[in-house]
Design an enzyme around this catalytic site. Structure first.
Site, PDB file in Angstrom:
ATOM      1  N   ASP A   9      -9.110  -0.797  -5.947  1.00 16.67           N
ATOM      2  CA  ASP A   9     -10.010   0.047  -5.303  1.00 16.67           C
ATOM      3  C   ASP A   9      -9.427   1.463  -5.323  1.00 16.67           C
ATOM      4  O   ASP A   9      -8.200   1.656  -5.482  1.00 16.67           O
ATOM      5  CB  ASP A   9     -10.206  -0.368  -3.995  1.00 16.67           C
ATOM      6  CG  ASP A   9      -9.013  -0.684  -3.095  1.00 16.67           C
ATOM      7  OD1 ASP A   9      -7.858  -1.129  -3.641  1.00 16.67           O
ATOM      8  OD2 ASP A   9      -9.114  -0.138  -1.881  1.00 16.67           O
ATOM      9  N   GLU A  10     -10.172   2.488  -5.041  1.00 15.43           N
ATOM     10  CA  GLU A  10      -9.784   3.702  -4.867  1.00 15.43           C
ATOM     11  C   GLU A  10      -8.475   4.600  -5.628  1.00 15.43           C
ATOM     12  O   GLU A  10      -7.582   4.527  -5.194  1.00 15.43           O
ATOM     13  CB  GLU A  10      -9.333   3.967  -3.241  1.00 15.43           C
ATOM     14  CG  GLU A  10     -10.633   3.646  -2.403  1.00 15.43           C
ATOM     15  CD  GLU A  10     -10.194   3.568  -0.833  1.00 15.43           C
ATOM     16  OE1 GLU A  10     -11.111   3.945  -0.119  1.00 15.43           O
ATOM     17  OE2 GLU A  10      -9.086   3.144  -0.672  1.00 15.43           O
ATOM     18  N   TRP A  15     -17.034  -4.285  -1.326  1.00 17.92           N
ATOM     19  CA  TRP A  15     -16.963  -3.886   0.151  1.00 17.92           C
ATOM     20  C   TRP A  15     -17.641  -2.514   0.381  1.00 17.92           C
ATOM     21  O   TRP A  15     -17.843  -2.200   1.458  1.00 17.92           O
ATOM     22  CB  TRP A  15     -15.304  -3.354  -0.066  1.00 17.92           C
ATOM     23  CG  TRP A  15     -14.867  -2.362  -0.757  1.00 17.92           C
ATOM     24  CD1 TRP A  15     -14.371  -2.213  -2.112  1.00 17.92           C
ATOM     25  CD2 TRP A  15     -14.656  -0.841  -0.312  1.00 17.92           C
ATOM     26  NE1 TRP A  15     -14.005  -0.894  -2.374  1.00 17.92           N
ATOM     27  CE2 TRP A  15     -14.021   0.014  -1.471  1.00 17.92           C
ATOM     28  CE3 TRP A  15     -14.622  -0.198   1.061  1.00 17.92           C
ATOM     29  CZ2 TRP A  15     -13.846   1.132  -1.331  1.00 17.92           C
ATOM     30  CZ3 TRP A  15     -14.420   1.109   1.041  1.00 17.92           C
ATOM     31  CH2 TRP A  15     -14.090   1.841  -0.009  1.00 17.92           C
ATOM     32  N   ASP A  32     -12.434  -2.735  11.310  1.00 19.90           N
ATOM     33  CA  ASP A  32     -11.587  -1.582  11.659  1.00 19.90           C
ATOM     34  C   ASP A  32     -12.457  -0.747  12.243  1.00 19.90           C
ATOM     35  O   ASP A  32     -12.161   0.287  12.915  1.00 19.90           O
ATOM     36  CB  ASP A  32     -10.705  -1.107  10.695  1.00 19.90           C
ATOM     37  CG  ASP A  32     -11.258  -0.624   9.426  1.00 19.90           C
ATOM     38  OD1 ASP A  32     -12.414  -1.509   8.959  1.00 19.90           O
ATOM     39  OD2 ASP A  32     -10.868  -0.052   8.659  1.00 19.90           O
ATOM     40  N   HIS A  53      -3.185   2.850  -4.334  1.00 15.36           N
ATOM     41  CA  HIS A  53      -2.304   2.749  -3.263  1.00 15.36           C
ATOM     42  C   HIS A  53      -0.739   2.305  -3.572  1.00 15.36           C
ATOM     43  O   HIS A  53      -0.531   1.140  -3.045  1.00 15.36           O
ATOM     44  CB  HIS A  53      -2.912   1.375  -2.425  1.00 15.36           C
ATOM     45  CG  HIS A  53      -4.587   1.953  -2.272  1.00 15.36           C
ATOM     46  ND1 HIS A  53      -4.734   2.439  -0.804  1.00 15.36           N
ATOM     47  CD2 HIS A  53      -5.874   1.937  -2.689  1.00 15.36           C
ATOM     48  CE1 HIS A  53      -5.969   2.680  -0.545  1.00 15.36           C
ATOM     49  NE2 HIS A  53      -6.441   2.336  -1.714  1.00 15.36           N
ATOM     50  N   ASP A 103       0.948  -1.113  -0.160  1.00 17.72           N
ATOM     51  CA  ASP A 103      -0.057  -0.133  -0.076  1.00 17.72           C
ATOM     52  C   ASP A 103       0.686   1.158  -0.125  1.00 17.72           C
ATOM     53  O   ASP A 103       1.936   1.027  -0.137  1.00 17.72           O
ATOM     54  CB  ASP A 103      -0.802  -0.040   1.186  1.00 17.72           C
ATOM     55  CG  ASP A 103      -2.238   0.716   0.792  1.00 17.72           C
ATOM     56  OD1 ASP A 103      -2.369   2.028   0.583  1.00 17.72           O
ATOM     57  OD2 ASP A 103      -3.249   0.064   0.901  1.00 17.72           O
TER      58      ASP A 103
HETATM   59  C1  ACM Z   1     -11.156  -0.559   0.719  1.00 16.78           C
HETATM   60  O1  ACM Z   1     -11.495  -0.638   1.953  1.00 16.78           O
HETATM   61  N1  ACM Z   1     -10.399   0.327   0.216  1.00 16.78           N
HETATM   62  C2  ACM Z   1     -11.115  -1.911  -0.091  1.00 16.78           C
END
Ligand code: ACM
Length: 516
Positions: free
Chosen positions: A313-314, A380, A407, A251, A179
């Site tokens: 993602d993101e 997710w 989390d 990431h 990441d």
């Molecule tokens: C994520 O929580 N960005 C997969």
């Protein structure tokens, strides 16, 4: 009459003990009268096709091996019976009589799960209530995600967690290995990924939005290839598959810190010290795709799992929008948007993995740029990505932040340690149904299972990871294993006391569940 009553009460107690001891709750439990008393002459007679179950029991119970693998008196007998009338190789039948314990697994995994159930039935006087249990999982994917990228988790702590997840009959451990804040797996072809990318100079203190400054302490660590092999083998012995994740194209900052040519701006970056979505992403040049495929090739050698996770993602598109190279690449490929460029990138990885006999897994954003049905989607952002993916014919793992992000806070008390936010208490996890009601029966079969996430921005130590994992992962394990019609939260809470005893004796830092 009096003796009869006492016997009846004793039988009821033993029955209750059997019914309440095993977690996840089994498919069918028939309690019988009496107990099997384990003692120093009890032997283990194990089918050589079930070495994992045999190792588990001989290690935990210090049983001597029988001279023969045939059932005998005062013996724990383990066999693999491929024709066993349960629907999966993970299924088993456990029969306890006053004379013997018989574990029959349809496959070696079933035998192992039967052995795990036996350990839960055993009381401190080494008695096992007489019982017949028939058991098999509802879902084939019963996972947990660990995030050693944000805060490194030493190998020994990972192995300890594998033992705990396996005791809950979970079978996938997703390792988020890379990441912005750290690259945690040795790649021989590109040693600087860990020489530089595994260390950040400091870490954001508190929440990003509070801008409280930094802790001023370097943080680092990584797994050598030998470490990963050891983790994979340790997990395999417990029927846990390691799902490695190499994040791309977002990431990416820990990799860009030493290989800026993989980025879009040429800027000299350092390993990221803050949290949140980051604009520094990989470019989509052919050389970068090749670099990342070389990385994946080494990861494939370490992990025999047919599933490999590439993130997806993101991914903010700012840099691709501003980059003449990215825009030229889009034009050359006839792509109309950056979302399509993202889809192209993921498809290239999917084709690469498919050619090597593996299957790509990605977070639900991978649906947005168009991806082939061979890709498995991890939903997710709630259930909607999973619903869309199942309707399109993708396999799906349900990991919605609403129910499986461990989390998030598990209680509203001000004494809870700092967490990222949100609220996912134990009961909410237990209420989760991985098959959304919107799906038809046919679409619902696309749901492989579910997974809990332990993103570690606010889990600086393994002890904190354990606190956030237990008992919520236990509730998710029951969701993933037990038939929906057998779900019973009050009964789960009673059985949880057994796991609390286990965690105490093993030094696991669980969150005690208050009496209801
Ligand atoms: C994520 O929580 N960005 C997969």
């Amino acid at each position: 009459m009096r003796t009869f009553c006492i016997l009846m009460i004793a039988a009821m107690c033993v029955a209750a003990a059997a019914e309440t001891a095993v977690t996840p709750r089994p498919v069918a439990v028939t309690s019988r009268q009496g107990v099997f008393q384990m003692d120093s002459s009890t032997v283990l007679a194990a089918d050589p096709r079930a070495p994992q179950a045999s190792r588990l029991l001989s290690h935990q119970l210090a049983l001597k091996s029988a001279d023969s693998i045939k059932a005998c008196g005062n013996c724990v007998h383990i066999t693999v019976v491929p024709g066993l009338a349960v629907p999966s190789d993970e299924g088993y039948i456990l029969e306890v009589t006053p004379n013997s314990v018989e574990i029959r697994g349809k496959g070696p995994a079933g035998a192992y799960y039967g052995a795990q159930s036996l350990l839960q039935l055993l009381n401190s006087a080494k008695q096992v209530p007489c019982v017949r249990i028939e058991d098999y999982p509802r879902f084939q994917w019963r996972g947990m995600l660990l995030d050693p990228a944000r805060h490194f988790i030493p190998k020994q702590a990972v192995l300890k967690l594998i033992d705990e997840f396996a005791a809950q009959k979970m079978n996938v451990l997703h390792l988020h290995l890379t990441d912005d804040q750290g690259w945690r797996v040795e790649i021989r072809k590109y040693p600087r990924l860990t020489e530089v990318g595994s260390m950040r100079k400091e870490t954001r203190a508190g929440h990003e939005r509070e801008a409280k400054g930094f802790d001023g302490k370097p943080h680092g660590g990584f797994y050598s290839q030998a470490d990963i092999r050891e983790i994979v083998a340790y997990a395999a012995d417990r029927f846990v598959s390691i799902l490695p994740e190499i994040e791309m194209p977002g990431h990416a900052q820990a990799a860009l810190a030493e290989y800026p040519e993989l980025g879009n701006t040429g800027e000299k970056l350092e390993v990221f010290t803050r949290w949140g979505v980051n604009k520094n992403v990989f470019n989509v040049n052919e050389s970068t795709i090749l670099f990342l495929q070389n990385v994946l090739d080494e990861v494939l050698m370490l992990s025999p799992n047919k599933f490999i996770h590439v993130g997806g993602d993101e991914v903010p598109f700012d840099q691709w929008k501003a980059s003449p190279a990215a825009q030229a690449r889009m034009k050359e490929l006839g792509l109309k948007s950056e979302a399509e460029l993202h889809g192209y990138f993921i498809r290239r990885m999917d084709q690469f993995l498919t050619k090597r006999g593996r299957r790509l897994v990605g977070w639900d954003e991978i649906l947005e740029g168009g991806v082939d049905r061979s890709a498995t989607v991890m939903s997710w952002r709630g259930n909607k990505g999973g619903i869309a993916a199942a309707r399109l014919g993708h396999d799906v793992v349900m990991a919605p932040n609403s129910h499986t992000y461990f989390d998030y806070y598990q209680a509203k008390s001000p004494s809870e340690p700092l967490a990222i936010g949100g609220f996912v208490p134990l009961e909410k996890v237990y209420e989760f149904d991985p098959v959304p009601p919107e799906l038809t029966a046919e679409e619902g079969r696309r749901i492989l299972g579910t997974q809990g996430q332990l993103w570690s921005e606010y889990m600086p130590t393994p002890e904190r990871v354990e606190y956030m994992a237990f008992p919520r992962s236990t509730a998710l394990a029951e969701v993933a294993w037990t038939p929906k019609a057998r779900a019973d939260y009050a009964d789960f809470l009673r059985r949880l006391r057994g796991f609390e005893q286990r965690w105490k004796s093993r030094g696991v830092n669980f969150r005690p569940t208050p009496a209801q």
